[in-house]
Design an enzyme around this catalytic site. Structure first.
Site, PDB file in Angstrom:
ATOM      1  N   ARG A   1       0.855  -1.200   0.000  1.00 48.74           N
ATOM      2  CA  ARG A   1       0.000   0.000   0.000  1.00 48.74           C
ATOM      3  C   ARG A   1       0.888   1.246   0.000  1.00 48.74           C
ATOM      4  O   ARG A   1       0.641   2.197  -0.719  1.00 48.74           O
ATOM      5  CB  ARG A   1      -0.939   0.000   1.225  1.00 48.74           C
ATOM      6  CG  ARG A   1      -1.619   1.354   1.435  1.00 48.74           C
ATOM      7  CD  ARG A   1      -2.819   1.320   2.378  1.00 48.74           C
ATOM      8  NE  ARG A   1      -2.703   0.421   3.497  1.00 48.74           N
ATOM      9  CZ  ARG A   1      -1.923   0.616   4.570  1.00 48.74           C
ATOM     10  NH1 ARG A   1      -1.203   1.719   4.682  1.00 48.74           N
ATOM     11  NH2 ARG A   1      -1.859  -0.279   5.529  1.00 48.74           N
TER      12      ARG A   1
ATOM     13  N   ASP B   1      -8.265  19.585 -12.755  1.00 48.65           N
ATOM     14  CA  ASP B   1      -8.607  18.261 -13.280  1.00 48.65           C
ATOM     15  C   ASP B   1      -8.295  18.300 -14.772  1.00 48.65           C
ATOM     16  O   ASP B   1      -8.968  18.959 -15.551  1.00 48.65           O
ATOM     17  CB  ASP B   1     -10.099  17.975 -13.016  1.00 48.65           C
ATOM     18  CG  ASP B   1     -10.523  16.591 -13.513  1.00 48.65           C
ATOM     19  OD1 ASP B   1      -9.901  16.071 -14.456  1.00 48.65           O
ATOM     20  OD2 ASP B   1     -11.511  16.047 -12.968  1.00 48.65           O
TER      21      ASP B   1
ATOM     22  N   TYR C   1     -16.863  17.901 -13.045  1.00 49.92           N
ATOM     23  CA  TYR C   1     -17.457  16.568 -13.215  1.00 49.92           C
ATOM     24  C   TYR C   1     -18.549  16.316 -12.163  1.00 49.92           C
ATOM     25  O   TYR C   1     -18.378  16.650 -10.988  1.00 49.92           O
ATOM     26  CB  TYR C   1     -16.321  15.546 -13.089  1.00 49.92           C
ATOM     27  CG  TYR C   1     -16.731  14.111 -13.156  1.00 49.92           C
ATOM     28  CD1 TYR C   1     -17.213  13.562 -14.339  1.00 49.92           C
ATOM     29  CD2 TYR C   1     -16.616  13.279 -12.038  1.00 49.92           C
ATOM     30  CE1 TYR C   1     -17.569  12.225 -14.394  1.00 49.92           C
ATOM     31  CE2 TYR C   1     -16.970  11.944 -12.093  1.00 49.92           C
ATOM     32  CZ  TYR C   1     -17.450  11.437 -13.282  1.00 49.92           C
ATOM     33  OH  TYR C   1     -17.801  10.116 -13.343  1.00 49.92           O
TER      34      TYR C   1
HETATM   35  C1  LIG Z   1     -14.618  10.426 -15.187  1.00 54.10           C
HETATM   36  C2  LIG Z   1     -14.116  11.691 -14.605  1.00 54.10           C
HETATM   37  C3  LIG Z   1     -13.794  11.789 -13.239  1.00 54.10           C
HETATM   38  C4  LIG Z   1     -13.975  10.627 -12.270  1.00 54.10           C
HETATM   39  O1  LIG Z   1     -13.062   9.621 -12.535  1.00 54.10           O
HETATM   40  P1  LIG Z   1     -13.353   8.051 -12.219  1.00 54.10           P
HETATM   41  O2  LIG Z   1     -12.120   7.385 -12.705  1.00 54.10           O
HETATM   42  O3  LIG Z   1     -14.599   7.675 -12.947  1.00 54.10           O
HETATM   43  O4  LIG Z   1     -13.532   7.961 -10.733  1.00 54.10           O
HETATM   44  C5  LIG Z   1     -13.276  12.990 -12.779  1.00 54.10           C
HETATM   45  N1  LIG Z   1     -13.131  14.059 -13.594  1.00 54.10           N
HETATM   46  C6  LIG Z   1     -13.466  14.005 -14.903  1.00 54.10           C
HETATM   47  C7  LIG Z   1     -13.278  15.210 -15.752  1.00 54.10           C
HETATM   48  C8  LIG Z   1     -13.969  12.832 -15.456  1.00 54.10           C
HETATM   49  O5  LIG Z   1     -14.318  12.794 -16.744  1.00 54.10           O
END
Ligand SMILES: *Cc1c(COP(=O)(O)O)cnc(C)c1O
Length: 387
Positions: A46, A170, A98
């Site tokens: 981990r 993000d 998101y």
């Molecule tokens: C899909 C997505 C997420 C979440 O990611 P997961 O891998 O589904 O948990 C976060 N931000 C954006 C922009 C996404 O498209």
């Protein structure tokens, strides 16, 4: 090293024991400690795993940060980043992040006393106006989903640094192939690696990378303490996917250009949303901060034309949520990804019933164009019943 070479030769691209050019999958959960109380590189999986470490180094290099961290999903990566903070800390959040991030914020993080103000991050004065004494960071996506709105990362970093805030981006939609927020002044980048990085719709994973040694140390502590790490098999699969990111993106981009050309000329399409279009509102900023504009395209059918009929008529392009895979995926935000938002709120946010989001895949360009054309043609038959 340039990016296409770095994608192949970055990270730990050779096993030090055997010379294997593909990093082996180390499934061991624990490691032999040859001395008692020493400081072994590997002790428990981990905390650290060689396969995961190879992926983490590769991502740190691609995003030009100091350290990368791999998680069991994008959502787990985002949760880990917010877990750096404490009850009473306040965040400014982009209005179109998101949906799962909003759910995490509203249903989980608020219960732990984190505070949030949602703003349009294209508007620098709105960001400044939302800063409070307890504000610690700005969190946003650019381009956004599904309207592909663009925020100026460098300008946001400049404005917020004066107030001591961190900037968290993000970067899922752009990927480091097209945009590297840490080089523009952001402090942390997060990814849903489930999308373009994995690229084959066959792995769920998340990544966080930071440019700050202090944050890196704390993120390592959080990753180990909360423990939502990416397993060795998925770490290997994700790394394999990333190696072809450049090859995939070049085809994604070429197909996108052809599709935009078709959509822009079709009288049944009212509007195409894409940061690469010179008359798109965020184009100048996108041009400044992105190397290419990506392969996510949204478009609106003419008012009254049925998005349902259109997407159901497609033969190759797949009606599905998610994005960033080799296969072209299409969705209708008003019904699917943004269906839980009340209609008035959705319309006020610019998400019409006729809006369609396309994640352009790497199939043959002609097949994609023919598929879109035949589905548009279907709209003229059968009365164009509204959704
Ligand atoms: C899909 C997505 C997420 C979440 O990611 P997961 O891998 O589904 O948990 C976060 N931000 C954006 C922009 C996404 O498209």
């Amino acid at each position: 090293m340039r990016i296409n070479t770095q994608l192949i030769h970055g990270g730990i691209s050779e096993d030090p024991y055997t010379g294997a050019v593909s990093t082996p999958i180390y499934r061991s959960s624990t490691f032999h400690q040859h001395t008692l109380g020493g400081n072994p590189k590997w002790e428990y999986a981990r905390t650290g795993n060689p396969t995961r470490a190879s992926l983490e180094l590769m991502m740190a290099q691609l995003e030009e940060g100091v350290a990368g961290f791999a998680f069991a999903s994008g959502s787990a990566a985002i949760h880990a980043v917010f877990s750096l903070y404490s009850s009473g800390d306040h965040f400014i959040v982009g209005k179109d992040v998101y949906g799962g991030t909003f759910r995490l914020i509203n249903k989980v993080l608020k219960r732990f006393g984190l505070e949030f103000t949602v703003v349009d991050t294209r508007d620098l004065s709105a960001i400044e106006g939302a800063i409070q004494d307890n504000t610690v960071a700005v969190y946003l996506e650019t381009p956004t989903n599904p309207l592909l709105e663009v925020s100026d990362i460098q300008a946001i970093a400049e404005v917020t640094k004066a107030h001591g805030l961190k900037v968290i981006i993000d970067n899922t939609f752009a990927t480091p192939y097209n945009q590297r927020p840490l080089t523009l002044g952001a402090d942390i980048v997060v990814h849903s690696a489930t999308k373009y990085l994995g690229g084959h719709s066959d792995v769920v994973g998340g990544i966080a990378v930071t440019s700050d040694q202090g944050i890196a140390k704390r993120l390592a502590f959080i990753q180990n303490s909360i423990g939502a790490v990416l397993g060795p098999d998925d770490s290997w699969l994700l790394q394999r996917g990333i190696k072809t990111l450049g090859a995939r993106m070049r085809v994604h981009h070429a197909n996108t250009a052809a599709i935009i050309n078709l959509l822009e000329q079709d009288p049944r399409v009212a509007r195409v949303l894409y940061p690469g279009l010179s008359d798109f509102s965020g184009h100048q900023i996108a041009k400044k901060q992105m190397d290419n504009f990506g392969a996510m395209v949204s478009f609106e059918l003419q008012e009254g034309l049925s998005a349902k009929k259109f997407v159901e008529s497609l033969q190759i392009i797949t009606l599905a949520e998610s994005l960033g895979g080799i296969e072209s995926l299409i969705e209708v935000p008003s019904v699917m990804t943004h269906g839980s938002i009340p209609r008035e709120v959705r319309l006020a946010n610019g998400i019409k019933d006729e809006l369609i989001r396309l994640s352009v895949g790497i199939e043959d360009e002609e097949d994609l164009l023919e598929d879109l054309k035949q589905a548009l043609d279907q709209l003229e038959e059968g009365g164009n019943r509204k959704l």
